[in-house]
Structure formats: C-alpha cells, structure tokens
Motif scaffolding. Sequence first.
Motif, mmCIF file in Angstrom:
data_model
loop_
_atom_site.group_PDB
_atom_site.id
_atom_site.type_symbol
_atom_site.label_atom_id
_atom_site.label_comp_id
_atom_site.label_asym_id
_atom_site.label_seq_id
_atom_site.Cartn_x
_atom_site.Cartn_y
_atom_site.Cartn_z
ATOM 1 N N LEU A 116 1.268 0.609 12.091
ATOM 2 C CA LEU A 116 0.198 0.170 12.140
ATOM 3 C C LEU A 116 -0.032 -1.225 11.520
ATOM 4 C CD1 LEU A 116 -2.381 3.130 11.678
ATOM 5 C CD2 LEU A 116 -2.124 1.797 13.668
ATOM 6 N N LEU A 117 0.552 -1.218 10.389
ATOM 7 C CA LEU A 117 0.684 -2.522 9.712
ATOM 8 C C LEU A 117 1.393 -3.687 10.432
ATOM 9 C CD1 LEU A 117 1.196 -1.338 5.925
ATOM 10 C CD2 LEU A 117 -0.816 -2.275 6.853
ATOM 11 N N VAL A 118 2.574 -3.099 11.113
ATOM 12 C CA VAL A 118 3.140 -4.168 11.769
ATOM 13 C C VAL A 118 2.318 -4.511 13.090
ATOM 14 C CG1 VAL A 118 5.146 -4.435 13.527
ATOM 15 C CG2 VAL A 118 5.466 -3.389 11.210
ATOM 16 N N LEU A 119 1.591 -3.853 13.653
ATOM 17 C CA LEU A 119 0.813 -3.941 14.968
ATOM 18 C C LEU A 119 -0.417 -4.921 14.429
ATOM 19 C CD1 LEU A 119 0.918 -0.644 16.881
ATOM 20 C CD2 LEU A 119 2.099 -3.001 17.301
ATOM 21 N N TYR A 120 -1.039 -4.560 13.488
ATOM 22 C CA TYR A 120 -2.230 -5.232 12.923
ATOM 23 C C TYR A 120 -1.856 -5.697 11.585
ATOM 24 C CZ TYR A 120 -4.188 -2.312 16.811
ATOM 25 O OH TYR A 120 -4.357 -2.024 18.249
ATOM 26 N N PRO A 121 -1.383 -6.976 11.449
ATOM 27 C CA PRO A 121 -1.265 -7.467 10.077
ATOM 28 C C PRO A 121 -2.307 -7.787 9.324
ATOM 29 C CG PRO A 121 -0.112 -8.988 11.837
ATOM 30 C CD PRO A 121 -0.895 -7.863 12.498
ATOM 31 N N SER A 122 -3.469 -7.973 9.796
ATOM 32 C CA SER A 122 -4.710 -7.760 8.876
ATOM 33 C C SER A 122 -5.045 -6.596 8.308
ATOM 34 C CB SER A 122 -5.827 -8.231 10.027
ATOM 35 O OG SER A 122 -6.250 -7.297 10.977
ATOM 36 N N LEU A 123 -4.677 -5.600 8.772
ATOM 37 C CA LEU A 123 -4.743 -4.261 7.896
ATOM 38 C C LEU A 123 -4.094 -4.450 6.557
ATOM 39 C CD1 LEU A 123 -4.269 -1.372 10.423
ATOM 40 C CD2 LEU A 123 -6.593 -2.369 9.370
ATOM 41 N N LEU A 124 -2.987 -5.134 6.505
ATOM 42 C CA LEU A 124 -2.508 -5.114 4.906
ATOM 43 C C LEU A 124 -3.450 -5.662 3.977
ATOM 44 C CD1 LEU A 124 0.201 -5.036 3.414
ATOM 45 C CD2 LEU A 124 0.399 -7.062 3.873
ATOM 46 N N SER A 125 -4.164 -6.552 4.275
ATOM 47 C CA SER A 125 -5.257 -7.343 3.257
ATOM 48 C C SER A 125 -6.301 -5.921 2.801
ATOM 49 C CB SER A 125 -5.987 -8.313 3.548
ATOM 50 O OG SER A 125 -6.700 -8.249 4.786
ATOM 51 N N VAL A 155 -5.628 -2.791 3.067
ATOM 52 C CA VAL A 155 -5.075 -1.770 2.452
ATOM 53 C C VAL A 155 -4.715 -2.036 0.930
ATOM 54 C CG1 VAL A 155 -2.843 -0.349 2.322
ATOM 55 C CG2 VAL A 155 -3.986 -0.839 4.587
ATOM 56 N N VAL A 156 -4.297 -3.072 0.678
ATOM 57 C CA VAL A 156 -4.125 -3.659 -0.594
ATOM 58 C C VAL A 156 -5.500 -3.746 -1.546
ATOM 59 C CG1 VAL A 156 -3.650 -5.919 -1.977
ATOM 60 C CG2 VAL A 156 -2.118 -5.034 0.084
ATOM 61 N N THR A 157 -6.511 -3.963 -0.784
ATOM 62 C CA THR A 157 -7.810 -4.158 -1.388
ATOM 63 C C THR A 157 -8.512 -2.639 -1.693
ATOM 64 O OG1 THR A 157 -8.395 -6.017 -0.152
ATOM 65 C CG2 THR A 157 -10.312 -4.705 -1.020
ATOM 66 N N VAL A 158 -8.131 -1.768 -0.790
ATOM 67 C CA VAL A 158 -8.399 -0.458 -0.962
ATOM 68 C C VAL A 158 -7.488 0.287 -2.259
ATOM 69 C CG1 VAL A 158 -8.472 1.941 0.034
ATOM 70 C CG2 VAL A 158 -9.395 0.134 1.318
ATOM 71 N N VAL A 159 -6.241 -0.090 -2.020
ATOM 72 C CA VAL A 159 -5.343 0.520 -3.192
ATOM 73 C C VAL A 159 -5.786 -0.158 -4.514
ATOM 74 C CG1 VAL A 159 -3.098 0.450 -4.084
ATOM 75 C CG2 VAL A 159 -3.733 1.113 -1.748
ATOM 76 N N ALA A 160 -6.123 -1.258 -4.642
ATOM 77 C CA ALA A 160 -6.254 -2.034 -5.909
ATOM 78 C C ALA A 160 -7.936 -1.343 -6.322
ATOM 79 C CB ALA A 160 -6.961 -3.672 -5.908
ATOM 80 N N VAL A 161 -8.840 -0.899 -5.616
ATOM 81 C CA VAL A 161 -10.119 -0.586 -6.019
ATOM 82 C C VAL A 161 -9.748 1.072 -6.496
ATOM 83 C CG1 VAL A 161 -12.151 0.447 -5.224
ATOM 84 C CG2 VAL A 161 -11.519 -1.923 -4.435
ATOM 85 N N ALA A 162 -8.711 1.933 -5.717
ATOM 86 C CA ALA A 162 -8.766 3.204 -6.099
ATOM 87 C C ALA A 162 -7.932 3.152 -7.532
ATOM 88 C CB ALA A 162 -7.817 3.854 -5.045
ATOM 89 N N VAL A 163 -7.077 2.140 -7.759
ATOM 90 C CA VAL A 163 -6.133 2.331 -9.012
ATOM 91 C C VAL A 163 -7.003 1.872 -10.089
ATOM 92 C CG1 VAL A 163 -4.509 1.038 -10.143
ATOM 93 C CG2 VAL A 163 -3.760 1.975 -7.788
#
Length: 58
Positions: free
Chosen positions: A12-21, A23-31
Amino acid sequence: MMRIIFGAALALLVLYPSLLSIVVTVVAVAVTQPAVIAFAAGAWAWPRIARRIKGWTA
C-alpha cells in the motif's frame, strides 16, 4: 500471518506514496501518548509473563 500483513502494508505504501505521511503522523501521535505505549508494552510482554508464571505453579 504477520508477514502477509507487513507485505500488504508495504504494498500500500508503494502504491500510494501519500499514505507514508499519514502513517508517520499517526505513529508520531501514538508514540507521544503514554497510555498507548503502556498498552503496547503490556501486549508485548503478557505472553512472556504468563509463560514464566505458569512455570512457577506447575
């Protein structure tokens, strides 16, 4: 099963590169949330703790 989920997430990250930002935002908030960190640590450690205690009572 974890390999399949990990592979699907990478696809999914390869098909939709915009998902990376996203995912990074969600992980940063969760951490930054102590409750999330405590839950993840407990979920990770519980099988090891249960196995060790089972050895005490057997």
